[in-house]
Design a protein around this motif. Structure first.
Motif, PDB file in Angstrom:
ATOM      1  N   GLU A   1       1.981  -6.082 -44.558  1.00 16.16           N
ATOM      2  CA  GLU A   1       1.485  -7.008 -45.570  1.00 16.16           C
ATOM      3  C   GLU A   1       0.900  -6.292 -46.779  1.00 16.16           C
ATOM      4  O   GLU A   1       0.912  -6.823 -47.886  1.00 16.16           O
ATOM      5  N   ASP A   2       0.362  -5.068 -46.547  1.00 14.64           N
ATOM      6  CA  ASP A   2      -0.255  -4.366 -47.676  1.00 14.64           C
ATOM      7  C   ASP A   2       0.773  -3.731 -48.604  1.00 14.64           C
ATOM      8  O   ASP A   2       0.421  -3.235 -49.674  1.00 14.64           O
ATOM      9  N   GLY A   3       2.053  -3.729 -48.213  1.00 18.66           N
ATOM     10  CA  GLY A   3       3.110  -3.208 -49.073  1.00 18.66           C
ATOM     11  C   GLY A   3       3.110  -1.707 -49.228  1.00 18.66           C
ATOM     12  O   GLY A   3       3.735  -1.179 -50.150  1.00 18.66           O
ATOM     13  N   ARG A   4       2.444  -0.985 -48.310  1.00 16.95           N
ATOM     14  CA  ARG A   4       2.356   0.469 -48.407  1.00 16.95           C
ATOM     15  C   ARG A   4       2.851   1.108 -47.118  1.00 16.95           C
ATOM     16  O   ARG A   4       2.654   0.575 -46.031  1.00 16.95           O
TER      17      ARG A   4
ATOM     18  N   ASP B   1       3.042   4.094 -44.162  1.00 18.54           N
ATOM     19  CA  ASP B   1       2.125   4.915 -43.369  1.00 18.54           C
ATOM     20  C   ASP B   1       0.742   4.299 -43.246  1.00 18.54           C
ATOM     21  O   ASP B   1      -0.273   4.993 -43.329  1.00 18.54           O
ATOM     22  N   THR B   2       0.683   2.998 -43.053  1.00 19.16           N
ATOM     23  CA  THR B   2      -0.578   2.328 -42.792  1.00 19.16           C
ATOM     24  C   THR B   2      -0.485   1.590 -41.463  1.00 19.16           C
ATOM     25  O   THR B   2       0.573   1.519 -40.833  1.00 19.16           O
ATOM     26  N   TYR B   3      -1.623   1.027 -41.056  1.00 17.90           N
ATOM     27  CA  TYR B   3      -1.712   0.447 -39.715  1.00 17.90           C
ATOM     28  C   TYR B   3      -0.709  -0.685 -39.484  1.00 17.90           C
ATOM     29  O   TYR B   3      -0.195  -0.857 -38.380  1.00 17.90           O
ATOM     30  N   ASP B   4      -0.430  -1.472 -40.509  1.00 14.60           N
ATOM     31  CA  ASP B   4       0.394  -2.666 -40.306  1.00 14.60           C
ATOM     32  C   ASP B   4       1.878  -2.432 -40.583  1.00 14.60           C
ATOM     33  O   ASP B   4       2.619  -3.394 -40.803  1.00 14.60           O
ATOM     34  N   ASP B   5       2.325  -1.182 -40.579  1.00 14.89           N
ATOM     35  CA  ASP B   5       3.756  -0.916 -40.732  1.00 14.89           C
ATOM     36  C   ASP B   5       4.550  -1.643 -39.641  1.00 14.89           C
ATOM     37  O   ASP B   5       4.135  -1.683 -38.483  1.00 14.89           O
ATOM     38  N   VAL B   6       5.668  -2.204 -40.035  1.00 19.91           N
ATOM     39  CA  VAL B   6       6.526  -2.930 -39.093  1.00 19.91           C
ATOM     40  C   VAL B   6       7.535  -1.933 -38.528  1.00 19.91           C
ATOM     41  O   VAL B   6       8.393  -1.430 -39.249  1.00 19.91           O
ATOM     42  N   ILE B   7       7.438  -1.643 -37.241  1.00 18.55           N
ATOM     43  CA  ILE B   7       8.218  -0.571 -36.627  1.00 18.55           C
ATOM     44  C   ILE B   7       9.017  -1.115 -35.452  1.00 18.55           C
ATOM     45  O   ILE B   7       8.508  -1.882 -34.632  1.00 18.55           O
TER      46      ILE B   7
END
Length: 717
Positions: A479-482, A484-490
């Motif tokens: 959601e943050d659009g960045r 290597d952050t916690y909410d990356d969709v993997i």
């Protein structure tokens, strides 16, 4: 006789203030030193065991165990607010590392609470005792636990760090952790400098907790003593007045201000209570009516859909007499209902229908439904696979029939994944058969998902053999659009079968692929940085130019793989099997290669500087022109290895076995001239300064070369 009036000049008053200012500055410096010592003790209590744990984890002679669940939970709890990526899945560490890292977590917490307890009970922590400063309340006594929690927990840390976090979180530099650290330090220092008040400049945490920091080498400041004397004299001189006022104010002093207003304005209070009650009743009635209408609307919609579904089912029965066009219209209309019963009916119809034109319409209808149809298609897929296995591998008409049903199901799933690229987060295709099964003639379907966004799809234990994912992405921003952050969709590819799959230029960064089978797959130029490939099978896999930096390949099998020009900097290949690997020009700087087996591999021109090769098997390997500067090569097996022109400067070769190893450069084979070796200057720099004192099985020829080229050995003249 009148007493003389003594006037103090401005110079005298200024001189009297100078010692006070000097004393204040000295106290401020000691306060800062005490605070720095407190922080140093807390940080050191965590960093020291953490650092020892990191060292223990690099040792190859220690058993590996899964990371402590408490540490995993803590890591994720910290990662979320700081937008840090988290390592999921199996993560093995040396057994002492688990204990040491747990101590590194508990020690700072325990030490912090101990310091708070001392501060509350005595007004001094151990560092404050060293620097002779003390924290007291307005009565000159230790502040107590409540005041200390407000002072340290709220004022000193929570307020400044919260401000820094908000500025960082909603700034252009998010998620740059360095900027957050800088802002936090700036806010903490700014808060510690203090704000002007009626009693001098005091830090915010002291003002919040009503505390003072004093110098224990000097008497208690006159301001605190004056406050106490003033309070005592006021108690003595105004005792009578206070007794009278207490009687008048007894009622109001124990009553809230709001209650006094209620007593003074009974009519207004009655009106407010009535208005509030009417509003609450009206809101309840409206809310109840809205809820009832929503429920009725949902029931009505469900009933209408059920009626439409039954009418459409009648048209699709074999005895309905409907034309082919009417049946196609009914199938498309059923897809538009988008409810569980219509999806299940269409999935069943896809298996049972034999009319080619209707089959295409069914696929189109299920594609219109989209990802909501995947769960039902997955269940049907697993059922068809079990049916196919029950008829055996012999080519029969029954097998061909069931094979066709499975292929129709697979093609439909393939089409939905293609159409809804980038909108498949959370779609579960675990244990689904979407590739070749390995049995001759078992399936003729090839999954093709090139240049698609498959972020967040769960392919765990799925059969994806011979599938094509060229240029596809298995990871996306949250959601943050960045990145290597916690909410990356993997995506999750754990235990999936991807034999002979084509993943050229695919983005698999940080993807979970533990125990995946990628044998004979093509991953040229694929991005596998930070991917987790624990115990993965990569035998004969093409990884030319692939990015595997910081990837976890513990106990992975890469026998016969091509790693030419691949980047494996800082990768973890503990106990990996790399026999007969082609790794020409591969970058393995700072990689963990302990207990790895490279027997017969070609590492010509590879960069192994500062890599950990302890206990590795490099027998019969080709290391011509390899860079091994400052590498850890304790107890490494170099029997019959070709080390000609290899750069060993700074390497630790204690216990290394050089039996039959080639150290002296030989004439270059014209067939190998395409291998570009690094510029080492003169040949004498290859082993210059390297200590071979504890190396094993050095023959006279090797010793002569070592001694003449600047190496160190007791037998050198």
């Amino acid at each position: 006789m009148t007493s003389p009036i003594v006037r103090r000049s401005s110079n005298q008053s200024g001189q009297s203030k100078e010692p006070e200012r000097a004393s204040s500055m000295l106290l401020a410096s000691r306060r800062f030193a005490a605070w720095a010592a407190e922080i140093t003790l807390v940080v050191a209590s965590g960093l020291i065991p953490f650092g020892i744990g990191v060292y223990a984890n690099s040792r190859s002679d220690l058993n590996r165990v899964p990371l402590n669940p408490v540490l995993v939970v803590t890591e994720r709890a910290i990662a979320r607010p700081l937008a840090l990526p988290v390592s999921y899945g199996i993560r093995n560490v040396a057994w002492p590392t688990n204990i040491l890292w747990t101590i590194a977590l508990l020690a700072p917490v325990t030490l912090s609470w101990w310091q708070l307890y001392l501060l509350a009970k005595t007004g001094r922590t151990i560092p404050k005792r060293w620097f002779k400063v003390r924290v007291v309340n307005e009565q000159g006594k230790p502040p107590g636990l409540g005041a200390v929690v407000i002072r340290e927990g709220v004022g000193r840390w929570t307020v400044p760090i919260s401000i820094a976090y908000l500025l960082w979180r909603y700034s252009f530099a998010f998620p740059n952790l360095g900027l957050f650290t800088f802002l936090s330090l700036l806010m903490i220092v700014g808060e510690g400098i203090g704000l002007p008040s009626r009693r001098g400049r005091r830090a915010l945490h002291d003002q919040l907790a009503s505390t003072y920091t004093i110098d224990t080498t000097r008497p208690i400041p006159s301001s605190l003593l004056a406050n106490n004397r003033q309070a005592q004299s006021a108690d003595g001189n105004n005792e009578a007045e206070e007794q009278e006022e207490e009687l008048a104010a007894a009622e109001t002093s124990h009553s809230p201000n709001l209650w006094r207003r209620i007593q003074q304005n009974p009519n207004l209070t009655l009106f407010g209570v009535g208005l509030t009650s009417m509003t609450a009743v009206l809101a309840t009635l409206i809310g109840t009516q809205v809820y009832i209408q929503i429920q009725q609307s949902q029931r009505a919609t469900k009933q209408i859909n059920s009626q439409q579904f039954l009418e459409l089912v009648k048209q699709l029965t074999p005895n309905s007499g409907a034309t082919n066009e009417q049946r196609q219209s009914a199938i498309l209309a059923m897809g538009g209902l988008n409810d569980p019963q219509s999806i299940k009916f269409l999935a069943d119809l896809l298996v049972s229908e034999t009319n080619p034109s209707l089959l295409d319409t069914i696929q189109q209808s299920l594609t219109t439904v989209g990802p909501q149809a995947i769960p039902e298609l997955k269940n049907k897929n697993q059922f068809l696979v079990s049916e196919l296995e029950s008829v055996g591998s012999a080519a029969t008409k029954e097998r061909e029939l069931r094979q066709g049903r499975l292929q129709r199901n697979q093609r439909t799933i393939n089409k939905i994944l293609s159409v809804y690229s980038g909108k498949m987060e959370g779609v579960d295709l675990s244990s689904t058969q979407l590739g070749q099964s390995g049995t001759p003639g078992s399936s003729f379907f090839n999954l093709v998902l090139d240049n698609l966004d498959l972020s967040g799809v769960k392919f765990k234990s799925a059969n994806l053999n011979q599938a094509s994912f060229k240029g596809s992405r298995f990871r996306g921003v949250g959601e943050d659009g960045r990145w290597d952050t916690y909410d990356d969709v993997i995506a999750d590819l754990s235990q999936a079968q991807l034999q002979q799959a084509n993943l050229t230029d695919a983005n698999l960064s940080r993807v979970l692929m533990n125990r995946i089978d990628l044998s004979r797959a093509t991953l040229n130029r694929a991005n596998l940085s930070n991917a987790r490939l624990y115990d993965a099978k990569l035998n004969s896999t093409q990884l030319v130019g692939a990015d595997l930096r910081n990837a976890v390949l513990e106990r992975a099998s890469l026998t016969g793989a091509d790693l030419g020009d691949a980047k494996l900097n800082e990768a973890n290949l503990y106990a990996a099997r790399l026999g007969r690997v082609t790794a020409i020009g591969t970058q393995l700087s700072f990689a963990n290669l302990t207990n790895t087996d490279w027997q017969g591999a070609d590492l010509s021109g590879a960069y192994l500087d500062r890599a950990n090769l302890s206990n590795a098997n490099l027998s019969a390997t080709r290391l011509a022109g390899a860079v091994l500067r400052s590498a850890q090569m304790e107890n490494v097996n170099l029997q019959n290895a070709d080390l000609s022109l290899a750069d060993l400067r700074g390497a630790n070769v204690a216990g290394a076995d050089f039996k039959g190893a080639i150290l002296a450069p030989s004439k270059e084979d014209p067939a190998d001239q395409f291998v570009k070796t690094p510029d080492l200057g003169s040949v004498s720099a290859v082993v210059q300064g390297v200590d071979f004192s504890q190396a094993k099985n050095l023959d006279s020829k090797q010793l002569a070369y070592i001694c003449t080229q600047g190496g160190i050995h007791p037998r050198c003249p």
